[in-house]
Each structure stands twice: as structure tokens, then as C-alpha cells.
Design an enzyme around this catalytic site. Structure first.
Site, mmCIF file in Angstrom:
data_model
loop_
_atom_site.group_PDB
_atom_site.id
_atom_site.type_symbol
_atom_site.label_atom_id
_atom_site.label_comp_id
_atom_site.label_asym_id
_atom_site.label_seq_id
_atom_site.Cartn_x
_atom_site.Cartn_y
_atom_site.Cartn_z
ATOM 1 N N GLY A 18 37.366 32.567 61.062
ATOM 2 C CA GLY A 18 38.664 33.139 60.812
ATOM 3 C C GLY A 18 38.717 33.151 58.669
ATOM 4 O O GLY A 18 38.895 34.421 58.402
ATOM 5 N N VAL A 75 39.584 31.592 68.079
ATOM 6 C CA VAL A 75 40.273 29.710 68.895
ATOM 7 C C VAL A 75 38.960 29.976 69.921
ATOM 8 O O VAL A 75 37.987 30.394 70.116
ATOM 9 C CB VAL A 75 41.475 30.226 69.636
ATOM 10 C CG1 VAL A 75 42.438 30.721 68.560
ATOM 11 C CG2 VAL A 75 41.262 31.069 70.540
ATOM 12 N N SER A 129 27.908 36.457 65.194
ATOM 13 C CA SER A 129 26.798 35.391 64.755
ATOM 14 C C SER A 129 26.752 35.830 63.071
ATOM 15 O O SER A 129 26.150 36.223 62.928
ATOM 16 C CB SER A 129 25.627 35.937 65.834
ATOM 17 O OG SER A 129 24.544 34.916 65.279
ATOM 18 N N LYS A 183 25.792 37.775 73.226
ATOM 19 C CA LYS A 183 26.121 37.017 72.234
ATOM 20 C C LYS A 183 25.583 35.481 72.709
ATOM 21 O O LYS A 183 24.840 34.589 72.517
ATOM 22 C CB LYS A 183 27.546 36.012 71.687
ATOM 23 C CG LYS A 183 28.033 35.052 70.857
ATOM 24 C CD LYS A 183 26.874 35.237 69.690
ATOM 25 C CE LYS A 183 27.310 34.202 68.837
ATOM 26 N NZ LYS A 183 27.249 33.022 68.992
ATOM 27 N N HIS A 186 21.985 35.465 72.846
ATOM 28 C CA HIS A 186 21.537 35.154 71.834
ATOM 29 C C HIS A 186 21.075 33.735 71.162
ATOM 30 O O HIS A 186 20.645 33.150 70.731
ATOM 31 C CB HIS A 186 22.734 36.087 70.433
ATOM 32 C CG HIS A 186 22.427 35.333 68.860
ATOM 33 N ND1 HIS A 186 22.787 34.498 68.771
ATOM 34 C CD2 HIS A 186 22.236 36.031 67.813
ATOM 35 C CE1 HIS A 186 22.624 34.396 67.458
ATOM 36 N NE2 HIS A 186 22.481 35.175 66.786
ATOM 37 N N ASN A 187 22.406 32.979 71.598
ATOM 38 C CA ASN A 187 22.175 31.623 71.637
ATOM 39 C C ASN A 187 21.507 30.972 72.430
ATOM 40 O O ASN A 187 20.567 30.261 71.748
ATOM 41 C CB ASN A 187 23.930 31.013 71.539
ATOM 42 C CG ASN A 187 24.599 31.199 70.892
ATOM 43 O OD1 ASN A 187 24.184 32.405 69.393
ATOM 44 N ND2 ASN A 187 25.866 29.948 70.307
ATOM 45 N N GLU A 190 18.464 31.631 70.082
ATOM 46 C CA GLU A 190 18.316 29.912 69.120
ATOM 47 C C GLU A 190 18.377 28.995 69.529
ATOM 48 O O GLU A 190 16.599 28.245 69.074
ATOM 49 C CB GLU A 190 20.131 30.427 68.519
ATOM 50 C CG GLU A 190 20.715 29.837 67.798
ATOM 51 C CD GLU A 190 21.499 29.545 67.371
ATOM 52 O OE1 GLU A 190 22.257 28.477 67.570
ATOM 53 O OE2 GLU A 190 22.127 31.108 67.560
#
Length: 474
Positions: A18, A75, A129, A183, A186-187, A190
Site C-alpha cells: 500500500g 488488505v 503484480s 492475477k 499469473h501466480n 509463477e
């Protein structure tokens, strides 16, 4: 930019990500009002930029924003997101926008977007990311939501995103939970790419006898070619690092039990739910789970390993072994990306998302953890044929695999003969072999299912009809 001293964006969650995003926004002239329950984090946020507006509660945060208001949530996924939304909602007005920048499950994002719409609020699920450095200097941003909702924050997100060939690595990838779904995939990629690199290290270290210095040099050299990627680059850096306490290579003092936060698991289970094979992504999750069984593995190594016969060293020279492992890593990576993009295409069809897979590839060229030279080839393939069902069907990518395939197979054989586990390398090869096989073993499975459960099967000469055989009759 906001006028009259009001902030352009509210930010809930002033942890590492953040605060890094807030500093990035400040660099681009945006004023951010930040909220966190921890007063220390609020103080650190205020010290980061003169334009920062620290806030102690939801009402104060919302009051500090220019209308129509936009609030970014950074969060932890799950219940904390719902709790923050519940705290903010009474202070928001129709037309205000909520952006969830955490690693939320895409189904939760879809639910929250629908609930927000019922209140007249706009909602964006934003995949982010790049880690701390990416958030600070330029992340890859994958937005999901209506065109109107994403357009509201598009100038801001485009400004802070990473750049590839002058283009911002930001795009709307679809409605609802599409951003968080991308996402998640994507992970998953990864997870698999990290495991493949770790397996390459493992084979060269334990079969080829490569020192950490030679491994670092080898990976750095590979990084200049077709295997160029952020993950390979940082692995070369890791291999050069020594422990300041003992002077030993850092990898020799790190416990071999991998952690995970769940997004790889989501990628694998969603692929299963969609009926789309992603075995290398799933195997990477299983590999981490296996690594976590450290105590059991120690016990097994002292008992089960005793019966293993000695394996002679490979006939290959170290350079030949390295070439084979290089080719195995390249092919494994291609198979992994092919699986990930196929799952995204299946999700778009299943959920009715207007997903542009070329846009996904475009935003993955810089900023994100899986940025790699291969993505340029993927982008070219998808621009050439947006309907491509699998990346391996692209002539250029398919030729790349065909050329490297002998080394891929040889590396796998050598690892198997030496008793070295390389689960993702093996899974990727089976995927490649299975995908390009006109005939598979499923006729036996269909016969078995029909035998014990009368599930029926389709005949080659009557493919439109489901038939059943009484297998117990002569």
C-alpha cells in the site's frame, strides 16, 4: 488531479504494498489519503510524501476525497475485504468507486461487484503484480470491472504502471472478477516457473556437480537469450549471495520447505473446475506441499533411500548437460504458459467475459513477476490469431519446442536415472506429448467406466450415440 486540497484517491491498508503504491502515485502528482489501524503505519505514510493525508477512520478518509470518490483497498484477501467494505459503505455515495487491489478470489470479487452495483457503487477487482519494487516503480496491473468503472481510474493506473516499449502495463481484461482471475493464473504460472528453475538448479547441482558460482554464471548467460526472465535473473543473484553469518552460499542455509499463500492452489483447482488441463501448474503446488513434509522426507531418506542402487555419472560433459537442462527449462516454461492461457480462454467462455488475451500478454511484458522474453512471442502469436486455442499451436512457438525437445527428454531421463525428482519438468513433457497425440489411452478408461458403472461410451463408427456393453456376457 483533485482540486481544493482534496485527495485524488483513498487507500486502505498502508503495509508494504500500500505504501509503495502511494509513493508511486505521489511521484505522478496524485494526492492520496491513507487509512490504517496501525498508527505507526499512518505516521510512516505521512512521512513518505508531503501530499499524503493520513486518516484515522473511514469517515475521515471519505471526507478527504474529491468526488466522485475512489478508494483502493490493499488488505488481505477474504473476510478483511468484506469488513473494510462494510465500514466504508455508509460513508459512500452512488457513483463512488471501490478498487480491490489485493489477491482476492475472483468469485468473491464478482459477488462484491454485484453487491456494490446494488448500492449504486462502482467496483474494480485489480490484479497487482511486481512485489514491493514493482508497486513502487511500476507494477503490472490487470483490471476487472465494467468499462465505466475501469475508465474512472484508468489515467491514474496507466500513470503508475510499468512500461514496455512505451506502453503502460495496465489493461482492462474483462468484467467482474476477470482481473483477479488473470492475477490468479499469473501466480499459477509463477509457481510453475519457479519450480522449473529450481529443478534446473537441482539437476545441475546434484548431477552435474556445478558450484554455486558456476550455476550463477550459467543462469546469467541463459538470461541473455531465449530464457531471459525476471525469475531467472533473480535466481542468478541468489546463487551469488553468501550467508554473512557462516560464509556459506545462502542456498545451503535455507530450509528446503516452500511456503505458499493459496493463489497457485486457486489456479489449479479452477482449471480442474473448468475441465481444462493445467498439470504443470498443479504439479508445482503439489511440489511445494511435498517439500513441506520435511520431517517425513528425512525419515524416508534414511530408510527408503537405502535400497537405491548407485547411479553412474552421465556420459554427457557438463556443457552438454547444461544445454539439455536449458532446453528442458525453455520447453517447460512454454508448456506452463500454454496451460495458463488455455485456462484463461476457457474461463472467458464459461463466464461470458470479453477477455482480450493479447492484452493480458501485453501487460505481462514488464512489471510483473513472470515477465519474460517468451511473452513477446506469445503476444505476437495472439495478435496473429486471437482465436488460438493453445499457444503450442502457433508455428513459431511449436518450432521452438520441437528444436529443444531432444534436450528436454534427455534431461528428464538423466534426472530419473539419478533419482532426482523433477515433477514440473516431467509433467510439462507429458502435457506436450498428450496434447499432440491423435490417440490416447482414454478408450480403456471409458471401457472401465462402462464396465463398473454403465456410464456408456461413444464408438468410433457412431460418435454421436452413447452405447453400453454388457461386459460380463460372452
Amino acid at each position: 488531479m483533485a482540486m481544493g486540497g482534496k485527495a485524488d484517491l483513498g487507500l486502505v491498508g498502508l503495509g508494504v504494498m500500500g505504501r509503495s503504491l502511494a509513493a508511486n502515485l505521489a511521484d505522478h502528482g496524485y494526492r492520496v489519503a491513507g487509512l490504517d489501524l496501525d498508527p505507526g503505519r499512518r505516521a510512516a505514510f505521512a512521512a513518505d510524501a508531503a501530499s499524503a493525508v493520513p486518516c484515522a477512520g473511514p469517515a475521515e478518509l471519505v471526507a478527504a476525497l474529491a468526488g466522485p470518490r475512489a478508494v483502493l483497498l490493499m488488505v488481505p484477501a477474504g473476510a478483511p475485504v468484506d469488513a473494510v467494505i462494510a465500514d466504508l459503505a455508509p460513508h459512500l455515495a452512488p457513483g463512488d468507486l471501490l478498487v480491490d487491489g489485493g489477491n482476492s478470489h475472483f468469485a468473491d470479487t464478482g459477488r462484491r461487484a454485484a453487491a456494490a452495483a446494488d448500492r449504486g457503487l462502482l467496483y474494480v477487482g485489480l490484479g497487482v503484480s511486481g512485489g514491493e519494487e514493482g508497486a513502487r516503480r511500476g507494477p503490472s496491473l490487470m483490471a476487472g470491472g465494467t468499462e465505466a468503472a475501469v475508465a474512472r481510474v484508468a489515467p491514474m493506473l496507466s500513470a503508475i504502471a510499468a512500461r514496455a516499449e512505451g506502453e503502460p502495463c495496465f489493461a482492462r481484461v474483462g468484467p467482474g472478477g476477470a482481473g483477479h482471475f488473470v492475477k490468479t493464473i499469473h501466480n499459477g504460472i509463477e509457481y510453475a516457473d519457479m519450480q522449473l528453475i529450481a529443478e534446473a538448479y537441482f539437476v545441475l547441482r546434484h548431477l552435474g556437480g556445478f558450484s554455486h558460482a558456476r550455476l550463477a554464471e550459467t543462469f546469467a548467460l541463459w538470461n541473455q537469450g531465449e530464457l531471459g526472465s525476471y525469475l531467472l535473473e533473480i535466481t542468478a543473484d541468489i546463487l551469488r549471495k553468501t550467508d554473512p553469518e557462516t560464509g556459506a552460499p545462502m542456498l545451503d542455509v535455507i530450509l528446503d520447505a516452500a511456503g505458499q499463500k493459496g493463489t497457485g492452489h486457486w489456479a489449479a483447482t479452477t482449471a480442474l473446475e473448468l475441465g481444462m488441463p493445467a498439470p504443470t501448474i498443479a504439479e508445482a503446488v503439489h511440489a511445494r506441499c511435498l517439500s513441506a513434509l520435511k520431517a517425513e522426507r528425512v525419515r524416508a531418506s534414511r530408510g527408503l533411500a537405502a535400497a537405491r542402487p548407485p547411479v553412474p555419472p552421465p556420459a554427457e560433459t557438463p556443457d552438454q548437460l547444461a544445454k539439455a537442462v536449458h532446453d528442458a527449462l525453455l520447453c517447460g516454461r512454454i508448456a506452463t504458459y500454454a496451460q495458463g492461457f488455455a485456462v484463461m480462454r476457457a474461463a472467458a467462455e464459461a463466464f461470458g467475459w470479453d477477455m482480450d488475451l493479447a492484452a493480458v500478454a501485453r501487460v505481462w511484458r514488464a512489471g510483473c513477476i513472470i515477465r519474460a522474453k517468451l511473452i513477446d512471442r506469445i503476444l505476437d502469436a495472439l495478435r496473429g490469431d486471437p482465436t488460438l486455442p493453445n499457444l503450442m499451436l502457433d508455428p513459431g512457438i511449436g518450432l521452438l519446442v520441437a528444436r529443444a525437445e531432444p534436450g528436454w527428454r534427455r534431461a528428464l531421463v538423466l534426472a530419473a536415472e539419478a533419482g532426482l525428482p523433477v515433477p514440473c519438468t516431467a509433467s510439462a513433457l507429458s502435457y506436450w506429448d498428450g496434447y499432440r497425440s491423435e490417440k490416447l489411452w482414454a478408450n480403456v478408461i471409458q471401457a472401465q467406466r462402462d464396465y463398473f458403472g454403465a456410464h456408456g461410451y461413444r464408438r468410433l463408427d457412431r460418435p454421436d450415440a452413447v452405447v453400453h456393453t454388457d461386459w460380463t456376457r460372452p
